[in-house]
Structure formats: structure tokens, C-alpha cells
Design a protein around this motif. Structure first.
Motif, short mmCIF file in Angstrom:
data_model
loop_
_atom_site.label_atom_id
_atom_site.label_comp_id
_atom_site.label_asym_id
_atom_site.label_seq_id
_atom_site.Cartn_x
_atom_site.Cartn_y
_atom_site.Cartn_z
N LEU A 17 0.75 -1.20 -0.10
CA LEU A 17 0.03 0.02 0.01
C LEU A 17 0.78 1.20 0.02
N GLY A 18 2.13 1.21 0.13
CA GLY A 18 3.10 2.34 0.16
C GLY A 18 3.61 2.65 1.62
N MET A 19 4.68 3.48 1.51
CA MET A 19 5.50 3.89 2.69
C MET A 19 4.54 4.54 3.60
N VAL A 20 4.74 4.46 4.71
CA VAL A 20 4.11 5.37 5.89
C VAL A 20 4.97 5.60 6.75
N LYS A 21 4.82 6.78 7.57
CA LYS A 21 5.84 7.25 8.35
C LYS A 21 5.25 8.03 9.62
N GLY A 22 6.00 8.18 10.59
CA GLY A 22 5.28 9.11 11.68
C GLY A 22 6.53 9.65 12.41
N THR A 23 6.67 11.02 12.55
CA THR A 23 8.01 11.97 12.95
C THR A 23 7.38 12.70 14.22
N VAL A 24 8.16 13.19 14.82
CA VAL A 24 8.09 13.92 16.20
C VAL A 24 9.28 14.48 16.46
N VAL A 25 9.36 15.73 16.79
CA VAL A 25 10.36 16.77 17.15
C VAL A 25 10.37 16.96 18.76
N MET A 26 11.33 16.34 19.61
CA MET A 26 11.22 16.62 21.24
C MET A 26 12.28 17.46 21.42
N SER A 27 12.15 18.46 22.44
CA SER A 27 13.17 19.14 23.01
C SER A 27 13.59 18.63 24.37
N LYS A 28 14.51 19.16 24.73
CA LYS A 28 15.04 18.69 26.08
C LYS A 28 14.54 19.63 27.41
N ASN A 29 14.10 19.13 28.23
CA ASN A 29 13.90 20.20 29.53
C ASN A 29 14.88 20.63 30.13
N ILE A 30 15.14 21.65 30.50
CA ILE A 30 16.16 22.30 31.02
C ILE A 30 16.75 21.77 32.12
N GLY A 31 15.86 21.25 33.03
CA GLY A 31 16.24 20.56 34.25
C GLY A 31 17.07 19.07 33.90
N LYS A 32 16.67 18.47 32.89
CA LYS A 32 16.96 17.11 32.40
C LYS A 32 18.55 17.63 31.59
N ASP A 33 18.33 18.56 31.06
CA ASP A 33 19.57 18.97 30.29
C ASP A 33 20.80 19.47 31.33
N PHE A 34 20.21 20.01 32.41
CA PHE A 34 21.46 20.50 33.40
C PHE A 34 22.05 18.98 34.12
N MET A 35 21.00 18.35 34.74
CA MET A 35 21.55 16.95 35.31
C MET A 35 22.40 16.27 34.28
N ALA A 36 22.02 15.95 32.87
CA ALA A 36 22.58 15.34 31.94
C ALA A 36 24.25 15.79 31.93
N GLY A 37 24.19 17.50 31.85
CA GLY A 37 25.38 17.81 31.72
C GLY A 37 26.38 17.50 32.96
N MET A 38 25.78 17.27 33.94
CA MET A 38 26.54 16.77 35.42
C MET A 38 27.07 15.47 35.32
N LYS A 39 25.95 14.57 34.71
CA LYS A 39 26.25 13.28 34.55
C LYS A 39 27.48 12.97 33.72
N THR A 40 27.91 13.94 32.80
CA THR A 40 29.05 13.70 31.91
C THR A 40 30.17 13.68 32.52
N LEU A 41 30.00 14.36 33.83
CA LEU A 41 31.33 14.49 34.59
C LEU A 41 31.81 13.03 35.21
N VAL A 42 30.76 12.22 35.45
CA VAL A 42 31.05 10.96 36.24
C VAL A 42 30.75 9.73 35.29
N ALA A 90 17.15 20.11 20.62
CA ALA A 90 15.84 19.43 19.95
C ALA A 90 16.31 18.33 19.05
N ALA A 91 15.64 17.20 18.95
CA ALA A 91 15.97 16.04 18.21
C ALA A 91 14.66 15.70 17.65
N GLU A 92 14.63 15.27 16.18
CA GLU A 92 13.62 14.38 15.30
C GLU A 92 13.80 13.04 15.57
N VAL A 93 12.60 12.16 15.91
CA VAL A 93 12.81 10.68 15.91
C VAL A 93 11.77 10.26 14.66
#
Length: 104
Positions: A17-42, A90-93
Motif C-alpha cells: 500500500l506504500g510507505m508510511v511514516k511518523g515523526t516527532v520533534v522533541m526538545s530537552k527539558n532544561i532540568g534534564k539538560d542540566f542533570m545530563a551535563g552533570m552526569k557527563t562528568l562522572v 531538539a531532536a527529530e525521531v
């Protein structure tokens, strides 16, 4: 709706029947982004990002299935995922595959 990562359904004849797709663009939460930055240290898993990407994949798959259902498909075959960074924080999936009708 069958979702398969193969290009056929064993023992069944199918109509493409053809190709089908779904897409979404998500942005990071500032709190999660900060915690992820801290996690990269350890080192270790960035759980907030893992959760965000899992949620994004679920949304993308749902949108792909909705598109397949609009075509009256019985299954989506050869499913693939893709992702890309669109801008800082922001990332697209993308989920895509081939919608098929199973011939009885």
C-alpha cells in the motif's frame, strides 16, 4: 496492526500500500539538560535523554500506525527508525515502513 521488521509475512500473500511514516520533534527539558551535563562528568547513562527518546519513538510509531490505518493496512513491514538533531536541544525521531494488506 502487525508491526514487523521483516519484508514479508511468512505464509501470507500481501499487497503493498506504500510507505508510511511518523515523526516527532522533541526538545530537552532544561532540568534534564542540566542533570545530563552533570552526569557527563562522572559517566553513565543519561536516563532523562533515554526516557525522552523512548517517548519520542512511541509517538512516532503511533503516528506511523495512524497513517497505515488510514490506508486500511493490516500490517507495517520493514520498520526502521531514524533520528537527527535539528537544533541545539531538539531532536527529530522518525519511524517508517511499508503498509501492506494481507490477502486472504
Amino acid at each position: 496492526m502487525k508491526l514487523l521488521n521483516i519484508d514479508y509475512i511468512p505464509g501470507k500473500e500481501i499487497e503493498d500500500l506504500g510507505m508510511v511514516k511518523g515523526t516527532v520533534v522533541m526538545s530537552k527539558n532544561i532540568g534534564k539538560d542540566f542533570m545530563a551535563g552533570m552526569k557527563t562528568l562522572v559517566g553513565g547513562e543519561l536516563v532523562g535523554y533515554t526516557e525522552m527518546l523512548n517517548e519520542a519513538r512511541q509517538i512516532a510509531v503511533k503516528r506511523m500506525v495512524d497513517e497505515a490505518e488510514a490506508l486500511n493496512a493490516d500490517a507495517v513491514l520493514n520498520i526502521r527508525y531514524g533520528s537527527s538533531s535539528l537544533m541545539q536541544g531538539a531532536a527529530e525521531v522518525l519511524a517508517y515502513g511499508t503498509a501492506v494488506k494481507i490477502k486472504e
